[in-house]
Design a protein around this motif. Structure first.
Motif, mmCIF file in Angstrom:
data_model
loop_
_atom_site.group_PDB
_atom_site.id
_atom_site.type_symbol
_atom_site.label_atom_id
_atom_site.label_comp_id
_atom_site.label_asym_id
_atom_site.label_seq_id
_atom_site.Cartn_x
_atom_site.Cartn_y
_atom_site.Cartn_z
ATOM 1 N N GLU A 1 0.863 -1.177 0.000
ATOM 2 C CA GLU A 1 0.000 0.000 0.000
ATOM 3 C C GLU A 1 0.906 1.234 0.000
ATOM 4 O O GLU A 1 2.031 1.177 0.482
ATOM 5 C CB GLU A 1 -0.879 0.022 1.261
ATOM 6 N N ILE B 1 -0.906 1.297 -5.154
ATOM 7 C CA ILE B 1 0.040 0.220 -4.848
ATOM 8 C C ILE B 1 1.438 0.635 -5.297
ATOM 9 O O ILE B 1 1.620 1.127 -6.415
ATOM 10 C CB ILE B 1 -0.375 -1.105 -5.523
ATOM 11 N N LEU C 1 1.543 -6.317 0.264
ATOM 12 C CA LEU C 1 0.673 -7.289 -0.414
ATOM 13 C C LEU C 1 1.414 -8.604 -0.619
ATOM 14 O O LEU C 1 0.916 -9.658 -0.306
ATOM 15 C CB LEU C 1 0.215 -6.719 -1.762
ATOM 16 N N SER D 1 -4.076 -6.321 2.034
ATOM 17 C CA SER D 1 -2.647 -6.606 2.179
ATOM 18 C C SER D 1 -2.349 -7.547 3.342
ATOM 19 O O SER D 1 -1.204 -7.775 3.688
ATOM 20 C CB SER D 1 -1.896 -5.284 2.395
#
Lengths: 178, 569
Positions: free
Chosen positions: A12, A45, A73, B186
């Motif tokens: 992120e 991202i 991620l 995430s």
């Protein structure tokens, strides 16, 4: 055995995450050879490309620690033959020496470009592997390099799943319905 | 609670905590956090605040509270020194995977980075010791930040999180619309257990002749103690526990074989290198468990189940690493398994433990002469409370004695600082445990050294009349370090000898009942009196000065090189 590995991680785009990732290396006394962070094709991202020289065992552990971060991620690691990688280097050369010496041949050999010419200097841009950057530096050194900078590695993996495919497997951001 | 109306950030923080079902906060006020405390004043009937005497105490108390209640602990501190005082407690919670939400105040956002009064970069400072942290600079961010904080703290492998909230965010206005988090892309807190892994595990188990299961803290964190019991009862597999895995299985179980590690039991340590299969359940092969890794589990296939993928193959290579919730794993395995462990193998543990009983335990717990020993105190305590108390220890010899000689039966009944080994943890943790379980007997086992590190919390115990039973095992030494100096430094007792204050008189200053015991004949009555006393009670017991904790795996030695006594002594 220590080898050059590239860790590619997607995260992120949040404040402080770069720090959270780098301290994983610091804590283990691992030197980062090169680090680049940039946005990706997916809004929000970011992509980390981190080059280190380490043993595979240590790299796996580090990659897992990166992936463990709640805002990362996923993280993967590669040897050089598993990725296509490049860095950009810029060389600032005095104009007189550029005129006097045979710069044309050098540019042709390296497929390098002149990106700016001013009355005192020229700026040459080259893209390639670390070796290429350094070889060109050696050749240009006698010209009198005024400034030199390299971007750090960016890499694309050859045979791994793409970001969009990973994203499909991950959960979505959701709130509890009350 | 009316949502969607305009309130201040400080009010939003408290409403969000109530939404997460928080009813108790440990903390200490100060300049930057005043807006929160101002709003707390009107909500003090909904949110009980325990005013500690030092922020470190709040952190340890909040952690112990979380451990005994199964809820997420919450802790408040002001900016600067208030926040930095939390660091030891945050680190402790991080290493022992305890869910605590730390809320620190920060100077107004316009002053960030200016070295303003009581400004500290708490985000950078806490980064290596939190699971997640976040700086809130506007009131609008508060609900979502708190929702994330609780979600990260108490899901997956739990851990501490920190929210640093600037003063202007506390004062600023916002509309409150709280939504709890269900999932975040995430972060995968619940990795799926796949069939191939359980199938492989089943076949590895059936191929084994000498299996053992290691139960770690993960079993307690996953609330999987019933599942563990079912699996063990069906398979008859010997179980050993880690320090933090203590109380994951009732020690009355015939399959319980003791504690692993440096001061663990003889049977499971020696037989780790005899076993042909190890199921590591929610544990992380800490160096205090494994001893020399080169000579660890030399004959065993290892099935390692942990919810944290980074723990798999970190210290010990697993033949079958499984990233899953241990509860899922045990629940799935038990109905499928038909394996029965060879009785003779289980018997071997008990035989070795019997040797330990004769050579170590009987001497420690039933001595007839000499000074009082820590082991006999703990065993007496165990008998008198029938294993029903919550035991909180400090760190060092007192901790090992508390772990070894109390007979644990109820999940989460040992609260101790495992990974970090924080001296000074005991007293504030006992306080937090008592707040969390007001009707249970909470007994602190502390040394004289650790007690003096955080003894200002006697003030908190006094203020809230928390009926904590405090036992100080006083040997006028930093006992564990002294033991190492005796064993490895030729008795050069560098800075480990310490005169102690008159502890009973100190307790008296706080209005706390107390007693000093120096003779064995007084011990029984003194413990009875302590346990029957209604309020807090401090019992100082003078113990043998140069007693050692054995068995012991010496540094650098293998688990099966564990010694029952030092040959030189």
């Amino acid at each position: 055995m220590k080898e050059t590995y590239t860790i590619i991680a997607f995260s992120e785009n949040h404040i402080g995450l770069l720090n959270r990732i780098t301290i994983i290396f610091t804590r283990r006394h691992i030197n980062i050879e090169s680090l680049t962070v940039s946005s990706t094709e997916m809004k929000g991202i970011h992509r980390f490309t981190i080059v280190v020289v380490e043993s595979e065992e240590q790299i796996i552990k580090v990659a897992k620690q990166i992936e463990k971060l709640t805002e990362v991620l996923f993280a993967d690691w590669y040897l050089n033959d598993q990725i296509v990688y490049r860095e950009i280097a810029l060389y600032k050369i005095p104009i007189e020496s550029a005129i006097q010496k045979n710069l044309e041949q050098v540019l042709r050999e390296f497929n390098a470009h002149v990106v700016d010419v001013q009355k005192d200097f020229v700026i040459i841009e080259n893209t390639g592997h670390i070796d290429d950057t350094e070889k060109l530096y050696e050749i240009l050194e006698p010209y009198g390099i005024m400034q030199f900078v390299r971007s750090g590695m960016i890499s694309v993996s050859k045979n791994r799943k793409e970001l969009s495919a990973y994203l499909k497997e991950l959960p979505i951001n959701e709130y509890v319905k009350e | 609670m009316n949502t969607n109306h305009i309130i201040t950030g400080a009010e939003a923080i408290l409403l969000a905590l109530l939404k997460e079902k928080t009813d108790t906060v440990f903390g200490y006020p100060g300049g930057a956090i005043m807006p929160i405390y101002d709003k707390l004043f009107n909500r003090r009937h909904q949110l009980k605040h325990i005013l500690v005497r030092h922020e470190q105490g709040a952190a340890h108390a909040a952690q112990a509270y979380a451990q005994v209640t199964g809820k997420t602990g919450v802790c408040f501190a002001t900016s600067g020194p208030g926040a930095t005082n939390l660091i030891t407690g945050i680190t402790n919670a991080n290493l022992d995977s305890i869910p605590v939400v730390f809320i620190t105040a920060q100077v107004a956002s316009a002053f960030l980075g200016t070295d303003a009064f009581q400004e500290t970069d708490m985000i950078s400072l806490s980064m290596p010791v939190t699971k997640w942290n976040f700086q809130v600079t506007s009131a609008d961010e508060i609900p979502d930040a708190i929702a994330k904080a609780f979600y990260f703290a108490n899901t997956g492998r739990p851990g501490p999180v920190l929210l640093d909230i600037t003063k202007d965010a506390q004062i600023g206005q916002t509309t409150f619309n709280y939504k709890r988090i269900k999932s975040i892309r995430s972060y995968n807190p619940h990795p799926a257990l796949n069939d191939a892994d359980t199938k492989k595990a089943l076949s590895m188990i059936s191929a084994s002749k000498k299996p053992i299961l290691f139960a770690g803290h993960g079993v307690l964190l996953a609330k999987a103690t019933r599942q563990l019991e079912a699996f063990i009862n069906k398979t008859g597999m010997p179980v050993a526990v880690t320090l933090l895995g203590k109380s994951a299985i009732d020690e009355d179980s015939p399959y319980y074989t003791g504690m692993l590690g440096m001061h663990g039991n003889y049977g499971p340590n020696v037989l780790t290198n005899e076993a042909d299969l190890i199921i590591a359940a929610g544990m992380r092969f800490d160096d205090r468990v494994t001893g020399n890794l080169e000579k660890y589990a030399t004959k065993a296939q290892i099935i390692h189940v942990d919810i944290d993928k980074a723990e798999l193959n970190k210290n010990v290579k697993a033949h079958l690493p499984i990233c899953a919730d241990i509860k899922d794993f045990l629940e799935k395995m038990t109905p499928m398994i038909s394996y029965k462990t060879d009785e003779a193998w289980l018997q071997k543990f008990h035989e070795l433990n019997h040797i330990e009983k004769e050579k170590v335990i009987d001497r420690e717990c039933s001595p007839h002469e000499g000074k009082i020993r820590a082991g006999e105190i703990v065993q007496l305590l165990s008998e008198k409370t029938r294993g029903n108390a919550i035991i909180v220890t400090d760190v060092g010899q007192n901790q090992m004695m508390g772990a070894r000689y109390y007979h644990y039966k109820i999940p989460n009944s040992l609260i101790t600082s495992g990974g970090l080994g924080t001296m000074g943890f005991g007293l504030p943790a006992a306080m937090g445990a008592q707040v969390g379980q007001p009707n249970r007997t909470v007994v602190l086992l502390s040394g004289d050294g650790g007690f003096q590190m955080t003894m200002q919390e006697l003030g908190t115990i006094f203020q809230y009349n928390l009926p904590v039973k405090m036992i100080i095992l006083n040997n006028n030494f930093l006992g564990m370090v002294r033991q190492w100096q005796q064993l490895f430094n030729d008795k050069r007792y560098a800075e480990t000898q310490m005169p102690t204050p008159d502890f009973p008189m100190l307790a008296k200053a706080f209005g706390i009942e107390s007693k000093l015991v120096e003779e064995r004949t007084q011990l029984d009555t003194a413990i009875n009196n302590m346990l029957h006393h209604q309020g807090p009670y401090l019992l100082e017991i003078k113990i043998e000065k140069e007693a050692n904790v054995f068995p012991m795996i010496y540094p650098g030695k293998a688990v099966d090189e564990i010694v029952l006594e030092d040959a030189v002594l």
